[in-house]
Design a protein around this motif. Structure first.
Motif, PDB file in Angstrom:
ATOM      1  N   LYS A 232       0.832  -1.217   0.000  1.00 43.36           N
ATOM      2  CA  LYS A 232       0.000   0.000   0.000  1.00 43.36           C
ATOM      3  C   LYS A 232       0.863   1.263   0.000  1.00 43.36           C
ATOM      4  O   LYS A 232       0.711   2.159   0.830  1.00 43.36           O
ATOM      5  N   ILE A 233       1.777   1.316  -0.979  1.00 43.09           N
ATOM      6  CA  ILE A 233       2.697   2.442  -1.106  1.00 43.09           C
ATOM      7  C   ILE A 233       2.036   3.553  -1.921  1.00 43.09           C
ATOM      8  O   ILE A 233       1.491   3.290  -3.007  1.00 43.09           O
ATOM      9  N   PRO A 234       2.058   4.811  -1.460  1.00 38.76           N
ATOM     10  CA  PRO A 234       1.492   5.930  -2.225  1.00 38.76           C
ATOM     11  C   PRO A 234       2.124   6.039  -3.607  1.00 38.76           C
ATOM     12  O   PRO A 234       3.324   5.769  -3.777  1.00 38.76           O
ATOM     13  N   PHE A 235       1.341   6.467  -4.587  1.00 41.84           N
ATOM     14  CA  PHE A 235       1.817   6.512  -5.973  1.00 41.84           C
ATOM     15  C   PHE A 235       3.009   7.439  -6.136  1.00 41.84           C
ATOM     16  O   PHE A 235       3.929   7.145  -6.916  1.00 41.84           O
ATOM     17  N   ASN A 236       3.029   8.589  -5.431  1.00 42.43           N
ATOM     18  CA  ASN A 236       4.144   9.527  -5.619  1.00 42.43           C
ATOM     19  C   ASN A 236       5.474   8.908  -5.193  1.00 42.43           C
ATOM     20  O   ASN A 236       6.502   9.127  -5.833  1.00 42.43           O
ATOM     21  N   ILE A 237       5.459   8.112  -4.125  1.00 47.36           N
ATOM     22  CA  ILE A 237       6.681   7.432  -3.682  1.00 47.36           C
ATOM     23  C   ILE A 237       7.081   6.365  -4.704  1.00 47.36           C
ATOM     24  O   ILE A 237       8.263   6.205  -5.018  1.00 47.36           O
ATOM     25  N   TYR A 238       6.101   5.642  -5.215  1.00 52.98           N
ATOM     26  CA  TYR A 238       6.353   4.633  -6.256  1.00 52.98           C
ATOM     27  C   TYR A 238       6.983   5.278  -7.480  1.00 52.98           C
ATOM     28  O   TYR A 238       7.995   4.796  -8.005  1.00 52.98           O
ATOM     29  N   PHE A 239       6.414   6.386  -7.934  1.00 52.55           N
ATOM     30  CA  PHE A 239       6.898   7.057  -9.146  1.00 52.55           C
ATOM     31  C   PHE A 239       8.336   7.530  -8.978  1.00 52.55           C
ATOM     32  O   PHE A 239       9.185   7.310  -9.858  1.00 52.55           O
ATOM     33  N   VAL A 240       8.633   8.190  -7.868  1.00 52.76           N
ATOM     34  CA  VAL A 240       9.991   8.701  -7.623  1.00 52.76           C
ATOM     35  C   VAL A 240      10.990   7.555  -7.539  1.00 52.76           C
ATOM     36  O   VAL A 240      12.106   7.649  -8.062  1.00 52.76           O
TER      37      VAL A 240
END
Length: 266
Positions: A232-240
């Motif tokens: 359940k990782i936030p998308f912004n952290i995933y993208f970076v």
């Protein structure tokens, strides 16, 4: 039954495997068994291991008929492991004498800690050149971003490894089997810590950044796509995180060499 089962995969490790085995046999904490799986070595590794077995009954040998890779090799060790704790060791590293003693003391005092790693001193054929250490108590976001445990420094609780079925054997985990395992454990509610002192000498070439081919970066991206949802990782952290992996593969070797010298404090 031994308190610790030490699991070691060996593939063509004749240059360093004796030092690795000796460092385990010379631990101040003695309640352990050492399980070595030879992954179809083509050099003299197997004969070296058998020579130790003839002298020490606490060493158990498992042999692969064909080369299976590290994840499958470690799973074969886990099949015969009887210890309450599972300690990792590689065939070219050296555990410092008090490693197990310090780790068991910490784990016994902290029952909520499932994975316990530590800092490592980097060395190669030219000698020591740096140190790796990670955050004391990494959370699931830390774990998702990058491996936060140095694999051969780790001791884990055996019951937790059984619950997650050990290491994942797949093409996309060939160089990321440890990262995948940390994600599996954290996704199942387990947590880990890192001792901040050096407990192992870690063999790593000074140009180790060259070993990570772009294909392996693609595999690590695939893994993060899988674990982003489960953790359940936030998308912004995933993208970076994905962006950094891609950029790291595109940067020239000269830049990466300078970065690694700073990172390892050479």
């Amino acid at each position: 039954m031994a308190k610790i089962s030490v699991i070691m995969g060996v593939f063509n490790g004749e240059k360093h495997v004796s030092k690795a085995i000796d460092s385990i046999l010379n631990q101040t904490y003695s309640d352990f068994e050492l399980i070595i799986c030879d992954d179809a070595s083509t050099d003299n590794s197997l004969n070296i291991i058998k020579n130790y077995i003839s002298k020490y009954d606490r060493i158990i040998l498992v042999e692969n008929d064909v080369n299976l890779g590290l994840a499958a090799t470690l799973n074969r060790c886990l099949e015969v492991a009887k210890g309450e704790y599972i300690a990792r060791m590689d065939d070219d590293d050296v555990s410092l004498p008090h490693r197990f003693e310090k780790q068991i003391e910490y784990l016994e005092a902290n029952p909520n800690c499932t994975i316990l790693g530590g800092a490592a001193r980097l060395y190669d054929g030219e000698g020591d050149y740096g140190k790796i250490s990670h955050k004391r108590n990494p959370n699931k976001i830390d774990i998702f971003k990058s491996p936060k445990f140095i694999h051969p420094t780790v001791i884990m609780r055996s019951e937790a490894l059984k619950k997650v079925s050990g290491y994942t054997v797949a093409d996309y985990t060939k160089r990321t089997e440890d990262y995948d395992l940390w994600c599996k454990l954290y996704a199942n509610g387990y947590k880990g810590s890192n001792l901040q002192e050096v407990i192992l000498n870690y063999y790593e070439g000074r140009d180790s950044y060259k070993k990570k081919k772009f294909k392996h970066r693609i595999d690590s991206i695939k893994l993060r796509k899988i674990w982003r949802k489960k953790l359940k990782i936030p998308f912004n952290i995933y993208f970076v995180t994905i962006f950094k992996i891609i950029i790291g593969g595109l940067l020239p070797n000269k830049f990466m060499m300078k970065y690694h010298r700073v990172k390892f404090k050479e």
